[in-house]
Design a protein around this motif. Structure first.
Motif, PDB file in Angstrom:
ATOM      1  N   TYR A  50       1.234  -1.344   0.278  1.00  0.00           N
ATOM      2  CA  TYR A  50       0.139  -0.328  -0.114  1.00  0.00           C
ATOM      3  C   TYR A  50       1.269   1.391   0.200  1.00  0.00           C
ATOM      4  CZ  TYR A  50      -3.775  -3.571   0.439  1.00  0.00           C
ATOM      5  OH  TYR A  50      -4.977  -4.553   0.829  1.00  0.00           O
ATOM      6  N   ASP A  51       0.403   2.496  -0.510  1.00  0.00           N
ATOM      7  CA  ASP A  51       1.583   3.823  -0.540  1.00  0.00           C
ATOM      8  C   ASP A  51       0.202   4.777   0.263  1.00  0.00           C
ATOM      9  OD1 ASP A  51      -0.969   5.029  -2.085  1.00  0.00           O
ATOM     10  OD2 ASP A  51       0.280   5.167  -3.550  1.00  0.00           O
ATOM     11  N   TYR A  52      -0.899   4.647   0.913  1.00  0.00           N
ATOM     12  CA  TYR A  52      -1.459   4.558   2.106  1.00  0.00           C
ATOM     13  C   TYR A  52      -1.806   4.396   3.272  1.00  0.00           C
ATOM     14  CZ  TYR A  52      -5.127   2.141  -0.005  1.00  0.00           C
ATOM     15  OH  TYR A  52      -5.921   0.864   0.000  1.00  0.00           O
ATOM     16  N   ALA A  53      -2.320   4.970   4.360  1.00  0.00           N
ATOM     17  CA  ALA A  53      -3.250   4.595   5.410  1.00  0.00           C
ATOM     18  C   ALA A  53      -3.631   6.048   6.012  1.00  0.00           C
ATOM     19  CB  ALA A  53      -2.089   3.814   6.237  1.00  0.00           C
ATOM     20  N   TRP A  54      -4.924   5.501   7.300  1.00  0.00           N
ATOM     21  CA  TRP A  54      -4.865   6.734   7.922  1.00  0.00           C
ATOM     22  C   TRP A  54      -5.247   5.587   9.509  1.00  0.00           C
ATOM     23  CZ3 TRP A  54      -7.812   3.991   3.831  1.00  0.00           C
ATOM     24  CH2 TRP A  54      -8.306   2.604   4.272  1.00  0.00           C
ATOM     25  N   THR A  55      -5.167   6.408  10.524  1.00  0.00           N
ATOM     26  CA  THR A  55      -5.594   6.293  12.075  1.00  0.00           C
ATOM     27  C   THR A  55      -6.746   6.419  12.162  1.00  0.00           C
ATOM     28  OG1 THR A  55      -5.698   8.277  12.799  1.00  0.00           O
ATOM     29  CG2 THR A  55      -3.510   7.499  11.966  1.00  0.00           C
ATOM     30  N   ASN A  56      -6.960   5.848  13.316  1.00  0.00           N
ATOM     31  CA  ASN A  56      -8.030   5.950  14.564  1.00  0.00           C
ATOM     32  C   ASN A  56      -8.619   7.354  14.590  1.00  0.00           C
ATOM     33  OD1 ASN A  56      -9.276   3.878  13.779  1.00  0.00           O
ATOM     34  ND2 ASN A  56      -7.886   2.849  16.266  1.00  0.00           N
ATOM     35  N   MET A  57     -10.134   7.896  14.559  1.00  0.00           N
ATOM     36  CA  MET A  57     -10.092   9.175  15.216  1.00  0.00           C
ATOM     37  C   MET A  57      -9.850   9.842  17.099  1.00  0.00           C
ATOM     38  SD  MET A  57     -14.052   9.041  13.618  1.00  0.00           S
ATOM     39  CE  MET A  57     -13.706   9.418  11.715  1.00  0.00           C
ATOM     40  N   VAL A  58      -9.681  10.748  16.820  1.00  0.00           N
ATOM     41  CA  VAL A  58      -9.308  11.163  18.494  1.00  0.00           C
ATOM     42  C   VAL A  58     -10.188  12.849  18.049  1.00  0.00           C
ATOM     43  CG1 VAL A  58      -7.086  11.134  18.639  1.00  0.00           C
ATOM     44  CG2 VAL A  58      -7.835  13.001  17.576  1.00  0.00           C
ATOM     45  N   SER A  59     -10.824  13.009  19.426  1.00  0.00           N
ATOM     46  CA  SER A  59     -12.270  13.886  19.873  1.00  0.00           C
ATOM     47  C   SER A  59     -11.669  15.226  19.001  1.00  0.00           C
ATOM     48  CB  SER A  59     -12.464  14.455  21.412  1.00  0.00           C
ATOM     49  OG  SER A  59     -13.481  15.168  20.984  1.00  0.00           O
ATOM     50  N   GLY A  60     -12.351  16.414  18.200  1.00  0.00           N
ATOM     51  CA  GLY A  60     -11.768  17.113  18.092  1.00  0.00           C
ATOM     52  C   GLY A  60     -12.990  18.258  18.035  1.00  0.00           C
ATOM     53  N   TYR A  61     -13.666  17.741  19.248  1.00  0.00           N
ATOM     54  CA  TYR A  61     -14.958  18.096  19.733  1.00  0.00           C
ATOM     55  C   TYR A  61     -14.436  20.243  20.646  1.00  0.00           C
ATOM     56  CZ  TYR A  61     -19.029  20.351  21.903  1.00  0.00           C
ATOM     57  OH  TYR A  61     -19.548  21.155  22.858  1.00  0.00           O
ATOM     58  N   HIS A  62     -13.720  20.846  19.365  1.00  0.00           N
ATOM     59  CA  HIS A  62     -12.935  22.128  20.877  1.00  0.00           C
ATOM     60  C   HIS A  62     -12.356  21.911  20.454  1.00  0.00           C
ATOM     61  CE1 HIS A  62     -17.263  24.919  20.284  1.00  0.00           C
ATOM     62  NE2 HIS A  62     -17.329  23.204  21.034  1.00  0.00           N
ATOM     63  N   ARG A  63     -11.416  20.996  20.294  1.00  0.00           N
ATOM     64  CA  ARG A  63      -9.520  20.596  20.410  1.00  0.00           C
ATOM     65  C   ARG A  63      -9.178  20.684  19.050  1.00  0.00           C
ATOM     66  NH1 ARG A  63     -12.978  17.080  22.980  1.00  0.00           N
ATOM     67  NH2 ARG A  63     -12.259  16.870  25.382  1.00  0.00           N
ATOM     68  N   GLN A  64      -7.463  20.991  19.490  1.00  0.00           N
ATOM     69  CA  GLN A  64      -7.109  21.539  17.977  1.00  0.00           C
ATOM     70  C   GLN A  64      -6.448  19.747  18.328  1.00  0.00           C
ATOM     71  OE1 GLN A  64      -4.268  24.964  18.631  1.00  0.00           O
ATOM     72  NE2 GLN A  64      -5.791  25.698  16.988  1.00  0.00           N
ATOM     73  N   ALA A  65      -5.710  19.291  17.253  1.00  0.00           N
ATOM     74  CA  ALA A  65      -5.402  18.562  16.502  1.00  0.00           C
ATOM     75  C   ALA A  65      -3.509  18.756  15.431  1.00  0.00           C
ATOM     76  CB  ALA A  65      -5.767  17.586  16.743  1.00  0.00           C
ATOM     77  N   GLU A  66      -2.976  17.755  15.528  1.00  0.00           N
ATOM     78  CA  GLU A  66      -1.724  17.829  14.608  1.00  0.00           C
ATOM     79  C   GLU A  66      -1.455  16.893  14.379  1.00  0.00           C
ATOM     80  OE1 GLU A  66       1.747  18.882  15.476  1.00  0.00           O
ATOM     81  OE2 GLU A  66       2.003  17.319  16.692  1.00  0.00           O
ATOM     82  N   ALA A  67      -1.210  16.007  12.753  1.00  0.00           N
ATOM     83  CA  ALA A  67      -0.965  15.044  11.957  1.00  0.00           C
ATOM     84  C   ALA A  67       0.171  14.103  11.612  1.00  0.00           C
ATOM     85  CB  ALA A  67      -2.303  14.884  10.948  1.00  0.00           C
ATOM     86  N   CYS A  68       1.127  13.311  12.258  1.00  0.00           N
ATOM     87  CA  CYS A  68       2.510  13.431  11.740  1.00  0.00           C
ATOM     88  C   CYS A  68       2.512  12.455  11.019  1.00  0.00           C
ATOM     89  CB  CYS A  68       3.077  13.905  13.278  1.00  0.00           C
ATOM     90  SG  CYS A  68       3.222  15.767  14.048  1.00  0.00           S
ATOM     91  N   VAL A  69       4.166  11.959  10.474  1.00  0.00           N
ATOM     92  CA  VAL A  69       4.147  10.926   9.610  1.00  0.00           C
ATOM     93  C   VAL A  69       5.735  10.385  10.177  1.00  0.00           C
ATOM     94  CG1 VAL A  69       2.559  10.989   7.382  1.00  0.00           C
ATOM     95  CG2 VAL A  69       5.252  12.101   7.656  1.00  0.00           C
ATOM     96  N   TYR A  70       6.235   9.484  11.026  1.00  0.00           N
ATOM     97  CA  TYR A  70       7.807   9.029  10.630  1.00  0.00           C
ATOM     98  C   TYR A  70       8.209   8.087   9.821  1.00  0.00           C
ATOM     99  CZ  TYR A  70       6.571   6.733  14.587  1.00  0.00           C
ATOM    100  OH  TYR A  70       6.225   5.781  15.585  1.00  0.00           O
ATOM    101  N   ILE A  71       9.681   8.024   9.950  1.00  0.00           N
ATOM    102  CA  ILE A  71       9.723   6.079  10.448  1.00  0.00           C
ATOM    103  C   ILE A  71      10.799   6.419  11.002  1.00  0.00           C
ATOM    104  CG2 ILE A  71       9.946   6.170   7.415  1.00  0.00           C
ATOM    105  CD1 ILE A  71      12.739   6.689   7.522  1.00  0.00           C
ATOM    106  N   THR A  72      10.868   5.191  11.936  1.00  0.00           N
ATOM    107  CA  THR A  72      11.840   5.293  12.865  1.00  0.00           C
ATOM    108  C   THR A  72      13.417   5.397  12.694  1.00  0.00           C
ATOM    109  OG1 THR A  72      10.627   2.848  13.499  1.00  0.00           O
ATOM    110  CG2 THR A  72      13.106   3.209  14.553  1.00  0.00           C
ATOM    111  N   GLY A  73      13.227   6.266  14.145  1.00  0.00           N
ATOM    112  CA  GLY A  73      15.349   7.049  13.710  1.00  0.00           C
ATOM    113  C   GLY A  73      14.909   8.191  13.008  1.00  0.00           C
ATOM    114  N   VAL A  74      13.687   8.763  12.570  1.00  0.00           N
ATOM    115  CA  VAL A  74      13.920   9.714  11.804  1.00  0.00           C
ATOM    116  C   VAL A  74      12.359  11.126  12.481  1.00  0.00           C
ATOM    117  CG1 VAL A  74      13.887  11.016   9.534  1.00  0.00           C
ATOM    118  CG2 VAL A  74      14.916   8.550   9.976  1.00  0.00           C
ATOM    119  N   ASP A  75      12.977  11.764  12.918  1.00  0.00           N
ATOM    120  CA  ASP A  75      11.583  13.105  13.023  1.00  0.00           C
ATOM    121  C   ASP A  75      10.612  12.607  12.114  1.00  0.00           C
ATOM    122  OD1 ASP A  75      13.670  13.923  15.434  1.00  0.00           O
ATOM    123  OD2 ASP A  75      14.746  15.268  14.118  1.00  0.00           O
TER     124      ASP A  75
END
Length: 82
Positions: A50-75
């Protein structure tokens, strides 16, 4: 946000009041996560074949959030807090 590990997006569902991370144009072994300002975090990784994926959801009700990607050993690289 686009980078060497793919394009990471912070998705939002107004109906669910939830947010999740999505990565496209990526590759196996790339990890992604979404975290909201209450430090609730959900993660996943791109699986072989695959070349795509998505996470489960977190509450966004009056909350900010950020999405991040990484590989082990790299920021990680992340979207803005929204």
């Amino acid at each position: 946000m686009q980078g060497d590990l793919g394009t990471v997006e912070l998705e939002w569902s107004p109906g669910c009041q939830a947010k999740w991370a999505k990565v496209v144009n990526s590759g196996p072994g790339v990890h992604l996560y979404v975290v909201n300002q209450n430090s609730v975090k959900k993660g996943y990784q791109v699986n072989s074949g695959y070349d795509y994926a998505w996470t489960n959801m977190v509450s966004g009700y009056h909350r900010q959030a950020e999405a991040c990607v990484y590989i082990t050993g790299v920021d990680a690289y992340c979207t803005r807090w929204l």
